[in-house]
Design a protein around this motif. Structure first.
Motif, mmCIF file in Angstrom:
data_model
loop_
_atom_site.group_PDB
_atom_site.id
_atom_site.type_symbol
_atom_site.label_atom_id
_atom_site.label_comp_id
_atom_site.label_asym_id
_atom_site.label_seq_id
_atom_site.Cartn_x
_atom_site.Cartn_y
_atom_site.Cartn_z
ATOM 1 N N THR A 185 0.020 -12.586 -5.935
ATOM 2 C CA THR A 185 0.187 -12.558 -4.474
ATOM 3 C C THR A 185 -0.801 -11.614 -3.816
ATOM 4 O O THR A 185 -1.290 -11.891 -2.721
ATOM 5 C CB THR A 185 1.621 -12.145 -4.088
ATOM 6 O OG1 THR A 185 1.917 -10.864 -4.651
ATOM 7 C CG2 THR A 185 2.625 -13.170 -4.542
ATOM 8 N N THR A 186 -1.120 -10.519 -4.469
ATOM 9 C CA THR A 186 -2.093 -9.575 -3.916
ATOM 10 C C THR A 186 -3.477 -10.211 -3.837
ATOM 11 O O THR A 186 -4.157 -10.103 -2.813
ATOM 12 C CB THR A 186 -2.129 -8.300 -4.771
ATOM 13 O OG1 THR A 186 -0.828 -7.737 -4.815
ATOM 14 C CG2 THR A 186 -3.090 -7.289 -4.200
ATOM 15 N N SER A 221 4.342 -5.939 -2.056
ATOM 16 C CA SER A 221 4.849 -6.465 -3.332
ATOM 17 C C SER A 221 5.527 -5.366 -4.140
ATOM 18 O O SER A 221 6.562 -5.597 -4.779
ATOM 19 C CB SER A 221 3.717 -7.068 -4.155
ATOM 20 O OG SER A 221 3.196 -8.194 -3.512
ATOM 21 N N PHE A 251 -5.541 -7.079 0.796
ATOM 22 C CA PHE A 251 -5.250 -6.736 -0.593
ATOM 23 C C PHE A 251 -4.309 -5.533 -0.652
ATOM 24 O O PHE A 251 -3.291 -5.549 -1.335
ATOM 25 C CB PHE A 251 -6.560 -6.447 -1.326
ATOM 26 C CG PHE A 251 -6.388 -6.098 -2.767
ATOM 27 C CD1 PHE A 251 -6.186 -7.086 -3.719
ATOM 28 C CD2 PHE A 251 -6.425 -4.777 -3.188
ATOM 29 C CE1 PHE A 251 -6.023 -6.767 -5.046
ATOM 30 C CE2 PHE A 251 -6.254 -4.456 -4.519
ATOM 31 C CZ PHE A 251 -6.060 -5.448 -5.447
ATOM 32 N N VAL A 252 -4.634 -4.488 0.107
ATOM 33 C CA VAL A 252 -3.826 -3.266 0.086
ATOM 34 C C VAL A 252 -2.439 -3.508 0.669
ATOM 35 O O VAL A 252 -1.427 -3.093 0.081
ATOM 36 C CB VAL A 252 -4.558 -2.121 0.839
ATOM 37 C CG1 VAL A 252 -3.648 -0.935 1.059
ATOM 38 C CG2 VAL A 252 -5.795 -1.705 0.080
ATOM 39 N N SER A 294 -3.498 -13.009 -1.173
ATOM 40 C CA SER A 294 -3.495 -12.434 0.177
ATOM 41 C C SER A 294 -4.870 -11.892 0.548
ATOM 42 O O SER A 294 -5.333 -12.047 1.671
ATOM 43 C CB SER A 294 -2.460 -11.323 0.275
ATOM 44 O OG SER A 294 -1.172 -11.819 0.087
ATOM 45 N N GLY A 295 -5.533 -11.248 -0.405
ATOM 46 C CA GLY A 295 -6.878 -10.744 -0.151
ATOM 47 C C GLY A 295 -7.860 -11.865 0.134
ATOM 48 O O GLY A 295 -8.692 -11.767 1.041
ATOM 49 N N VAL A 354 3.073 -9.940 -8.696
ATOM 50 C CA VAL A 354 2.479 -8.952 -7.784
ATOM 51 C C VAL A 354 0.966 -9.119 -7.740
ATOM 52 O O VAL A 354 0.360 -9.155 -6.660
ATOM 53 C CB VAL A 354 2.862 -7.512 -8.211
ATOM 54 C CG1 VAL A 354 2.073 -6.484 -7.424
ATOM 55 C CG2 VAL A 354 4.350 -7.284 -8.054
ATOM 56 N N LEU A 355 0.349 -9.246 -8.893
ATOM 57 C CA LEU A 355 -1.104 -9.396 -8.958
ATOM 58 C C LEU A 355 -1.560 -10.693 -8.298
ATOM 59 O O LEU A 355 -2.536 -10.713 -7.542
ATOM 60 C CB LEU A 355 -1.563 -9.347 -10.411
ATOM 61 C CG LEU A 355 -3.075 -9.431 -10.634
ATOM 62 C CD1 LEU A 355 -3.757 -8.234 -9.985
ATOM 63 C CD2 LEU A 355 -3.401 -9.491 -12.091
ATOM 64 N N SER A 375 -0.756 -6.306 0.899
ATOM 65 C CA SER A 375 0.014 -7.169 0.017
ATOM 66 C C SER A 375 0.475 -6.408 -1.225
ATOM 67 O O SER A 375 1.610 -6.597 -1.687
ATOM 68 C CB SER A 375 -0.822 -8.375 -0.393
ATOM 69 O OG SER A 375 -0.129 -9.158 -1.312
ATOM 70 N N LEU A 376 -0.356 -5.557 -1.753
ATOM 71 C CA LEU A 376 0.024 -4.761 -2.918
ATOM 72 C C LEU A 376 1.185 -3.838 -2.579
ATOM 73 O O LEU A 376 2.163 -3.741 -3.322
ATOM 74 C CB LEU A 376 -1.167 -3.970 -3.432
ATOM 75 C CG LEU A 376 -0.927 -3.092 -4.657
ATOM 76 C CD1 LEU A 376 -0.575 -3.968 -5.854
ATOM 77 C CD2 LEU A 376 -2.128 -2.233 -4.941
#
Length: 171
Positions: A108-109, A92, A85-86, A112-113, A105-106, A88-89
């Motif tokens: 994909t984050t 992004s 999560f971190v 990914s998490g 962004v939200l 990917s954030l």
């Protein structure tokens, strides 16, 4: 003779209790080793025989392999989800040209998490076994465990006694 050394307690605290485990081929060898340690001054309160007719593995704290696998899967999944999560954030935010794509962004984050959590859980569940599962394997094949628990000096004394008197009857 296979002896494993463990300690119980936190790694940040001083080690108060040590544990040694001896795998023995049969009941007679386990009882002989138990009596030998008792003869050399180690109190029965510091000794335990685990196997058929004696203490059960659950009673002395040996968890089942499935319980260990679920625990590892849960912990690896949590760690992987947080790090995924971190990462990917951050990625992004660095590679997205502006804040106008906040939904991308939200999304994909979060994805990914979730993917990292699934991968971490699978790795934890299917990862290598633990020493507890190895000892359960010995118990399932009819062997016995002799556990010595106590202060470091007592456990070392027990290992030394069994080392001096090891015979072909000891595993």
């Amino acid at each position: 003779m296979a002896i494993a050394r463990f300690f119980r307690g936190s790694t940040f605290k001083r080690r108060l209790t040590y544990l040694a485990i001896v795998v023995l081929p049969d009941e007679a060898a386990a009882f002989q080793a138990y009596r030998l340690l008792h003869y050399h001054g180690i109190s029965p309160e510091h000794l335990a025989i685990v196997g058929a007719g004696y203490s059960s593995p659950d009673r002395v704290g040996l968890k089942t392999p499935l319980h260990i696998a679920f625990h590892k899967a849960r912990s690896f999944g949590t760690i992987a989800a947080c790090s995924g999560f971190v990462l990917s954030l951050v990625a992004s935010l660095i590679f997205t040209p502006g804040w106008n794509t906040a939904a991308v962004v939200l999304t994909t984050t979060l994805l990914s998490g979730i993917c990292a959590a699934v991968a971490g859980s699978l790795f934890g569940f299917l990862g290598e076994g633990s020493t507890a599962s190895i000892y359960r394997h010995h118990l399932n094949h009819g062997r016995y465990l002799l556990m010595i628990e106590g202060p470091e000096k007592l456990v070392h004394w027990g290992q030394e006694v069994l080392g001096h008197y090891s015979a072909p009857s000891l595993y």
